[in-house]
Design a protein around this motif. Sequence first.
Motif, short mmCIF file in Angstrom:
data_model
loop_
_atom_site.label_atom_id
_atom_site.label_comp_id
_atom_site.label_asym_id
_atom_site.label_seq_id
_atom_site.Cartn_x
_atom_site.Cartn_y
_atom_site.Cartn_z
N THR A 14 -1.58 15.16 8.51
CA THR A 14 -0.96 14.72 7.89
C THR A 14 -1.21 13.81 6.93
O THR A 14 -2.70 13.60 6.71
N LEU A 15 -0.84 13.21 6.29
CA LEU A 15 -1.23 12.40 4.73
C LEU A 15 -1.81 11.05 5.16
O LEU A 15 -0.49 10.08 5.79
N ILE A 16 -2.86 11.34 4.88
CA ILE A 16 -4.09 9.78 5.71
C ILE A 16 -3.08 8.56 4.34
O ILE A 16 -2.64 7.54 5.04
N GLU A 17 -3.15 8.97 3.44
CA GLU A 17 -2.67 8.00 2.18
C GLU A 17 -1.25 6.91 2.78
O GLU A 17 -1.59 5.85 2.67
N LEU A 18 -0.37 7.82 3.15
CA LEU A 18 1.26 7.37 4.19
C LEU A 18 0.74 6.63 4.46
O LEU A 18 1.55 5.29 4.82
N VAL A 19 -0.23 6.70 5.80
CA VAL A 19 -0.27 5.93 7.19
C VAL A 19 -1.15 4.75 6.68
O VAL A 19 -0.36 3.66 7.22
N GLU A 20 -1.92 4.68 5.88
CA GLU A 20 -2.66 3.65 4.74
C GLU A 20 -1.64 2.63 4.75
O GLU A 20 -1.40 1.59 5.18
N ALA A 21 -0.89 4.12 3.47
CA ALA A 21 0.12 2.49 3.00
C ALA A 21 1.11 1.62 4.57
O ALA A 21 1.72 0.67 4.33
N ILE A 22 1.39 2.43 4.89
CA ILE A 22 2.21 1.95 6.73
C ILE A 22 2.21 1.00 7.29
O ILE A 22 2.33 0.09 7.31
N ALA A 23 0.64 1.62 8.33
CA ALA A 23 -0.42 0.32 8.34
C ALA A 23 -0.42 -1.00 7.43
O ALA A 23 -0.58 -2.11 8.17
N THR A 65 2.12 4.86 16.26
CA THR A 65 1.59 5.98 16.94
C THR A 65 2.38 7.17 15.69
O THR A 65 2.93 7.36 14.81
N VAL A 66 1.53 7.92 15.26
CA VAL A 66 1.00 8.84 14.06
C VAL A 66 0.86 10.24 14.94
O VAL A 66 0.28 10.84 15.12
N GLY A 67 1.92 11.34 14.45
CA GLY A 67 1.83 12.42 14.66
C GLY A 67 2.34 13.64 13.87
O GLY A 67 2.17 13.23 12.74
N GLY A 68 1.93 15.06 14.13
CA GLY A 68 1.63 15.26 13.32
C GLY A 68 0.80 16.77 12.93
O GLY A 68 -0.11 16.22 12.23
N GLY A 69 0.71 17.73 13.63
CA GLY A 69 -0.61 18.99 12.70
C GLY A 69 -2.00 18.14 12.99
O GLY A 69 -3.30 18.61 12.58
#
Lengths: 267, 218
Positions: A61-70, A78-82
């Motif tokens: 999962t692309l960490i950068e996108l998680v950071e941008a959303i957070a 919650t994040v899932g996938g891979g």
Amino acid sequence: MLTKRIIPCLDIKDNRVVKGVKFLGLKDAGDPVEAAKAYDRQGADELVFLDITASFENRKTLIELVEAIAENIYMPFTVGGGIRDIGDIRDLLNAGADKVSINTQAVKLPELIGLSAEKFGSQCIVVAIDAKSHMVNDKGSAISHKPQATSKHWQVYINGGRTPVDLDAIEWAKTAAALGAGEILLTSMDFDGTKDGYDLELTKAVSDNVSIPVIASGGAGRPEHFYDVLAEAGADAALAASLFHYQELTVKQVKEYLSKKGVRVRL
Amino acid sequence: MIAIIDYGMGNIHSVKKALESLGAKTQIAQKASDIASSDKVVLPGVGAFDDAMLELEKKGLIGALLTHIKNKKYFLGICLGMQILFEESQEAKKAKGLGVLKGSVKKFSGAGGLKVPHMGWNQLKIRGLSPTTEGNLINKGTVPVLCPLFKDVPDESYVYFCHSYYPAPENKSVIAATTEYGINFASVVWQGNVFGVQFHPEKSQDTGIRILKNFVTL
């Protein structure tokens, strides 16, 4: 009193929200950050972000996108996938996720549930189960669609619903809970995308058999469906993706309906 | 300057981001001197009690935290960061808590079919605002002083919880708000310069931001 939760889900593929084309009033319809912000404004109780291709294509999962959303929301996420190991979980939590959802790898390596719960706390370990019904005769062999079928069972699928495994969904949910999962995200493959309502039978069967919260997923089409799964089938939370993406309903509309019907929600 | 303690127990960015959105100056604190140079401390934390105490000890932060509190500087513990203020926890196999507040941390029994963890949005019954009710922990033999964190926060506001253990303070006068989940438990504790919240203000949308603002402006 604890309220029932309404959870929009962002299905992400190649950094874009899949199905998100009609998101009204957004600069970029398929931008997951914009979508997440919109749900935060609507008063969603939580957000789930699933990188739907991650497991199958064996990419993380692309960490950068998680950071941008957070960075842009003030609600649990919650994040899932891979997710493959403790390191993946730590990376996601460090990137701003509050919980992680583990599906394929939990089946392949059930001890990951216990290890990660011990390390990060049960409350942030969600086990996602994709289940599909089949009929079983009294000898236990599958004989779907045959009249002599005697009872309904749900089989677990992994790799984004591509691979059936030899696990009964209810038994697997019980095992996951016993191993330390803090929550079950239960998706009905039979009902997903139908908009005919959640799989009440499956949801009730799982919810009755575990003592951790259950998030029902798959099939939401109308406000009544949320009522049915939360009030009748015992789900603690209801998740929907395309319904909210296409703005057929807003989170607020669903909650107002539920409140009128006597279901405790946060308005 | 608000020091946010980073001791490897979960995500600290949400707290940092929320405080900064309120105009607060923050620093991520990983060593004792970071704490000494700050006038407020926020101790977030998710995970296990033993690990939290072990990590604080390994980083040599326990003394600095206790000194900070002893010097009457403001402290906010969030979730596990609140629980370790107490003397002990049912979750702990070996570690003791900081013992700043008397009492222990207990596990929800799950009685009556209640699901554990207690996860989701639940209400605060705020001391000084909530009417006294039978069996309620607040407003019972205590002076109903409103905790400063609740300035402009209505009674029965919803906040986000995610936990299996809850604090059981020995001294009921530290209970600033309770929440009902099978039992009425202390969801906010307050003793002088020390504040502890069991919920996640950084994840509680407008209500949470308001509570953090009240801490920032103390």
